[in-house]
Design a protein around this motif. Structure first.
Motif, PDB file in Angstrom:
ATOM      1  N   ARG A  88       7.261 -10.426  -4.297  1.00  0.00           N
ATOM      2  CA  ARG A  88       7.456 -11.806  -4.734  1.00  0.00           C
ATOM      3  C   ARG A  88       8.946 -12.088  -4.973  1.00  0.00           C
ATOM      4  NH1 ARG A  88       6.520 -14.028  -8.808  1.00  0.00           N
ATOM      5  NH2 ARG A  88       5.973 -16.087  -7.994  1.00  0.00           N
ATOM      6  N   ASP A  89       9.602 -11.169  -5.637  1.00  0.00           N
ATOM      7  CA  ASP A  89      11.012 -11.378  -5.973  1.00  0.00           C
ATOM      8  C   ASP A  89      11.877 -11.423  -4.711  1.00  0.00           C
ATOM      9  OD1 ASP A  89      10.113 -11.355  -8.547  1.00  0.00           O
ATOM     10  OD2 ASP A  89      11.036  -9.439  -9.103  1.00  0.00           O
ATOM     11  N   SER A  90      11.549 -10.619  -3.721  1.00  0.00           N
ATOM     12  CA  SER A  90      12.333 -10.640  -2.478  1.00  0.00           C
ATOM     13  C   SER A  90      12.130 -11.954  -1.724  1.00  0.00           C
ATOM     14  CB  SER A  90      11.946  -9.455  -1.584  1.00  0.00           C
ATOM     15  OG  SER A  90      10.609  -9.576  -1.115  1.00  0.00           O
ATOM     16  N   ILE A  91      10.900 -12.492  -1.758  1.00  0.00           N
ATOM     17  CA  ILE A  91      10.638 -13.793  -1.129  1.00  0.00           C
ATOM     18  C   ILE A  91      11.353 -14.891  -1.897  1.00  0.00           C
ATOM     19  CG2 ILE A  91       8.824 -15.512  -0.714  1.00  0.00           C
ATOM     20  CD1 ILE A  91       8.839 -13.280   1.336  1.00  0.00           C
ATOM     21  N   GLY A  92      11.340 -14.806  -3.233  1.00  0.00           N
ATOM     22  CA  GLY A  92      12.059 -15.797  -4.039  1.00  0.00           C
ATOM     23  C   GLY A  92      13.539 -15.801  -3.735  1.00  0.00           C
ATOM     24  N   GLU A  93      14.118 -14.614  -3.608  1.00  0.00           N
ATOM     25  CA  GLU A  93      15.558 -14.530  -3.315  1.00  0.00           C
ATOM     26  C   GLU A  93      15.888 -15.119  -1.948  1.00  0.00           C
ATOM     27  OE1 GLU A  93      19.170 -11.223  -3.335  1.00  0.00           O
ATOM     28  OE2 GLU A  93      17.071 -10.555  -3.373  1.00  0.00           O
ATOM     29  N   LYS A  94      14.983 -14.923  -0.992  1.00  0.00           N
ATOM     30  CA  LYS A  94      15.241 -15.374   0.384  1.00  0.00           C
ATOM     31  C   LYS A  94      14.972 -16.862   0.574  1.00  0.00           C
ATOM     32  CE  LYS A  94      14.174 -14.182   5.187  1.00  0.00           C
ATOM     33  NZ  LYS A  94      13.410 -13.260   6.079  1.00  0.00           N
ATOM     34  N   TYR A  95      13.920 -17.385  -0.095  1.00  0.00           N
ATOM     35  CA  TYR A  95      13.464 -18.737   0.243  1.00  0.00           C
ATOM     36  C   TYR A  95      13.467 -19.743  -0.908  1.00  0.00           C
ATOM     37  CZ  TYR A  95      11.577 -16.597   4.523  1.00  0.00           C
ATOM     38  OH  TYR A  95      11.436 -15.927   5.708  1.00  0.00           O
ATOM     39  N   ILE A  96      13.422 -19.292  -2.178  1.00  0.00           N
ATOM     40  CA  ILE A  96      13.214 -20.219  -3.297  1.00  0.00           C
ATOM     41  C   ILE A  96      14.463 -20.246  -4.181  1.00  0.00           C
ATOM     42  CG2 ILE A  96      11.607 -20.974  -5.083  1.00  0.00           C
ATOM     43  CD1 ILE A  96      10.240 -20.540  -2.424  1.00  0.00           C
ATOM     44  N   PRO A  97      15.470 -21.034  -3.837  1.00  0.00           N
ATOM     45  CA  PRO A  97      16.702 -21.069  -4.630  1.00  0.00           C
ATOM     46  C   PRO A  97      16.520 -21.835  -5.932  1.00  0.00           C
ATOM     47  CG  PRO A  97      16.806 -22.679  -2.863  1.00  0.00           C
ATOM     48  CD  PRO A  97      15.530 -21.916  -2.658  1.00  0.00           C
ATOM     49  N   GLY A  98      17.327 -21.476  -6.935  1.00  0.00           N
ATOM     50  CA  GLY A  98      17.333 -22.183  -8.209  1.00  0.00           C
ATOM     51  C   GLY A  98      18.420 -23.234  -8.237  1.00  0.00           C
ATOM     52  N   PRO A  99      18.591 -23.908  -9.372  1.00  0.00           N
ATOM     53  CA  PRO A  99      19.566 -25.002  -9.473  1.00  0.00           C
ATOM     54  C   PRO A  99      21.022 -24.521  -9.554  1.00  0.00           C
ATOM     55  CG  PRO A  99      18.511 -24.653 -11.588  1.00  0.00           C
ATOM     56  CD  PRO A  99      17.825 -23.747 -10.624  1.00  0.00           C
TER      57      PRO A  99
ATOM     58  N   ASP B  97       0.789  -1.229   0.000  1.00  0.00           N
ATOM     59  CA  ASP B  97       0.000   0.000   0.000  1.00  0.00           C
ATOM     60  C   ASP B  97       0.822   1.281   0.000  1.00  0.00           C
ATOM     61  OD1 ASP B  97      -2.257  -1.528   0.028  1.00  0.00           O
ATOM     62  OD2 ASP B  97      -2.678  -1.296   2.156  1.00  0.00           O
ATOM     63  N   LYS B  98       2.158   1.175  -0.091  1.00  0.00           N
ATOM     64  CA  LYS B  98       2.988   2.368   0.123  1.00  0.00           C
ATOM     65  C   LYS B  98       2.836   3.416  -0.977  1.00  0.00           C
ATOM     66  CE  LYS B  98       7.002  -0.127  -1.720  1.00  0.00           C
ATOM     67  NZ  LYS B  98       8.304  -0.710  -1.342  1.00  0.00           N
ATOM     68  N   ASP B  99       2.418   3.021  -2.193  1.00  0.00           N
ATOM     69  CA  ASP B  99       2.149   4.000  -3.243  1.00  0.00           C
ATOM     70  C   ASP B  99       1.126   3.407  -4.204  1.00  0.00           C
ATOM     71  OD1 ASP B  99       3.535   2.366  -5.181  1.00  0.00           O
ATOM     72  OD2 ASP B  99       5.411   3.132  -4.366  1.00  0.00           O
ATOM     73  N   SER B 100       0.907   4.077  -5.315  1.00  0.00           N
ATOM     74  CA  SER B 100      -0.172   3.682  -6.220  1.00  0.00           C
ATOM     75  C   SER B 100       0.188   2.514  -7.132  1.00  0.00           C
ATOM     76  CB  SER B 100      -0.594   4.871  -7.082  1.00  0.00           C
ATOM     77  OG  SER B 100       0.508   5.339  -7.850  1.00  0.00           O
ATOM     78  N   SER B 101       1.443   2.127  -7.201  1.00  0.00           N
ATOM     79  CA  SER B 101       1.860   1.067  -8.118  1.00  0.00           C
ATOM     80  C   SER B 101       1.739  -0.299  -7.446  1.00  0.00           C
ATOM     81  CB  SER B 101       3.302   1.301  -8.587  1.00  0.00           C
ATOM     82  OG  SER B 101       3.668   0.326  -9.533  1.00  0.00           O
ATOM     83  N   VAL B 102       0.507  -0.787  -7.353  1.00  0.00           N
ATOM     84  CA  VAL B 102       0.251  -2.042  -6.649  1.00  0.00           C
ATOM     85  C   VAL B 102       0.985  -3.209  -7.307  1.00  0.00           C
ATOM     86  CG1 VAL B 102      -1.538  -3.730  -6.067  1.00  0.00           C
ATOM     87  CG2 VAL B 102      -1.959  -1.297  -5.714  1.00  0.00           C
ATOM     88  N   ILE B 103       0.868  -3.324  -8.629  1.00  0.00           N
ATOM     89  CA  ILE B 103       1.465  -4.472  -9.310  1.00  0.00           C
ATOM     90  C   ILE B 103       2.981  -4.476  -9.163  1.00  0.00           C
ATOM     91  CG2 ILE B 103       1.620  -3.335 -11.565  1.00  0.00           C
ATOM     92  CD1 ILE B 103       0.707  -7.017 -10.928  1.00  0.00           C
ATOM     93  N   ALA B 104       3.608  -3.295  -9.218  1.00  0.00           N
ATOM     94  CA  ALA B 104       5.061  -3.217  -9.033  1.00  0.00           C
ATOM     95  C   ALA B 104       5.447  -3.627  -7.628  1.00  0.00           C
ATOM     96  CB  ALA B 104       5.548  -1.805  -9.333  1.00  0.00           C
ATOM     97  N   ASN B 105       4.642  -3.237  -6.642  1.00  0.00           N
ATOM     98  CA  ASN B 105       4.935  -3.601  -5.254  1.00  0.00           C
ATOM     99  C   ASN B 105       4.788  -5.106  -5.028  1.00  0.00           C
ATOM    100  OD1 ASN B 105       5.337  -0.895  -4.719  1.00  0.00           O
ATOM    101  ND2 ASN B 105       3.266  -0.570  -3.924  1.00  0.00           N
ATOM    102  N   ILE B 106       3.775  -5.713  -5.661  1.00  0.00           N
ATOM    103  CA  ILE B 106       3.580  -7.159  -5.514  1.00  0.00           C
ATOM    104  C   ILE B 106       4.734  -7.911  -6.177  1.00  0.00           C
ATOM    105  CG2 ILE B 106       2.130  -9.104  -6.238  1.00  0.00           C
ATOM    106  CD1 ILE B 106      -0.298  -7.294  -5.763  1.00  0.00           C
ATOM    107  N   VAL B 107       5.161  -7.464  -7.361  1.00  0.00           N
ATOM    108  CA  VAL B 107       6.293  -8.106  -8.042  1.00  0.00           C
ATOM    109  C   VAL B 107       7.556  -7.984  -7.190  1.00  0.00           C
ATOM    110  CG1 VAL B 107       7.856  -7.902 -10.021  1.00  0.00           C
ATOM    111  CG2 VAL B 107       5.373  -7.851 -10.369  1.00  0.00           C
ATOM    112  N   LYS B 108       7.804  -6.809  -6.646  1.00  0.00           N
ATOM    113  CA  LYS B 108       8.984  -6.606  -5.801  1.00  0.00           C
ATOM    114  C   LYS B 108       8.934  -7.509  -4.569  1.00  0.00           C
ATOM    115  CE  LYS B 108      11.593  -2.969  -3.415  1.00  0.00           C
ATOM    116  NZ  LYS B 108      11.629  -1.513  -3.091  1.00  0.00           N
TER     117      LYS B 108
END
Length: 327
Positions: A226-237, A213-224
């Motif tokens: 998701r990507d931070s959770i992926g970096e922290k918890y979902i490693p690749g091969p 909710d920090k600004d009007s760009s909801v989709i950008a905030n959700i993508v950011k």
């Protein structure tokens, strides 16, 4: 006196029997049948092969949003009216096109249970096509609701324990025993199901309201997010690789409700940076003002070179069972 009593009792018995015989007999319906998202279309061959059939295919077999390859909303199976009898009429969802006054009707449990039928009538092909085009969104919503409910019924036959979710986030969610807990930390739970040639994954975590909710760009905030959770918890091969939202295509964003709570629904494709891995995801960011958080419930799939519609649908049905525990 005894004769009078006997006559009175006899009269009451006759009246009682008459009343019972006047009651309409309840129909005993057979169980409906059919694969999930398999829609029976009842109409003449000539209509199916012409513009009316084209209108139905354009609307009800349109590509599912958020999948990496085109897959239809429903798998359509056309049936001529004269063969829509017996076992064939037990299809869980069906759509009939008939000649008559311009109308659309929803019929519940007419031939089997549970069952949803859509009856479209019109005086001409043009009128029928107009009705299909104007009502397609409503038709899809009604049929999808039936299929989600059926999928959730099947899921509920053999549920896995959701005690970990209750303890960590104060929520419940129904998912089958085919799933297992893959990882768990204080504010993050990862649930997994192995399938032929792939994996089905569910993530549940929470973030502060200000994350989205920090600004009007909801989709950008959700993508950011998701990507931070992926970096922290979902490693690749590959070392240093992790799951991110696909950069080439913006996800689809909708507004919906989960257990009465406002939610952002995001659908798109994930990928792993520096690795050839990708697949579809569905993400619900559920607003929980009482706890100053968004509860995130996401499902994603890895199943290369294979259909994914029905797997995403299963994840969707599971995520929509999420409920907040009453305090």
């Amino acid at each position: 006196m005894k004769k009078l009593v006997f006559l009175a009792l006899s009269l009451l018995t006759i009246i009682s029997c008459k009343e019972k015989s006047d009651e309409p007999a309840k129909r005993i319906l057979a169980d409906s049948s059919g694969n999930i998202n398999q829609l029976s279309v009842v109409m003449d061959n000539s209509l199916w092969e012409g513009q009316v059939g084209d209108a139905l295919r354009d609307n009800l077999a349109a590509p599912v949003e958020g999948l990496p390859q085109d897959e239809p909303l429903f798998s359509l199976s056309q049936i001529p009216p004269n063969t829509f009898t017996g076992f064939v009429r037990r299809s869980r969802i069906y759509l009939k096109v008939e000649k008559g006054n311009d109308s659309l009707a929803i019929v519940k449990d007419q031939y089997a249970t549970p069952q949803t039928g859509i009856i479209i009538t019109g005086q001409s092909q043009e009128q029928i096509i107009e009705r299909i085009n104007a009502s397609s969104d409503s038709i899809i919503d009604v049929l999808k609701a039936t299929e989600i409910k059926e999928k959730q019924r099947r899921i509920g036959k053999s549920p896995e324990s959701d005690e970990e979710l209750e303890e960590a986030f104060g929520v419940s969610m129904k998912f089958p025993t085919a799933y297992r807990y893959a990882a768990q930390e204080d504010d993050f739970i990862w649930i997994r199901k192995e399938i032929p040639k792939g994996l089905m994954e569910i993530l549940v975590y929470e973030v502060p309201l200000s994350t989205i909710d920090k600004d009007s760009s909801v989709i950008a905030n959700i993508v950011k997010m998701r990507d931070s959770i992926g970096e922290k918890y979902i490693p690749g091969p590959v070392e240093g690789s992790y799951m991110i939202t696909e950069e080439a295509f913006a996800p689809y964003l909708f507004e919906t409700k989960i257990d009465g709570h406002f939610a952002y629904e995001t659908r798109g494709t994930w990928e792993v940076n520096n690795a050839y891995m990708a697949g579809p995801f569905v993400n619900y960011a559920i607003r929980d003002e009482e706890n100053d958080r968004y509860l995130i419930a996401e499902g994603f799939i890895f199943r290369p070179a294979s259909s994914k519609r029905d797997h995403v649908f299963e994840l969707d049905a599971i995520l929509k069972t999420l409920k907040f525990n009453k305090s």
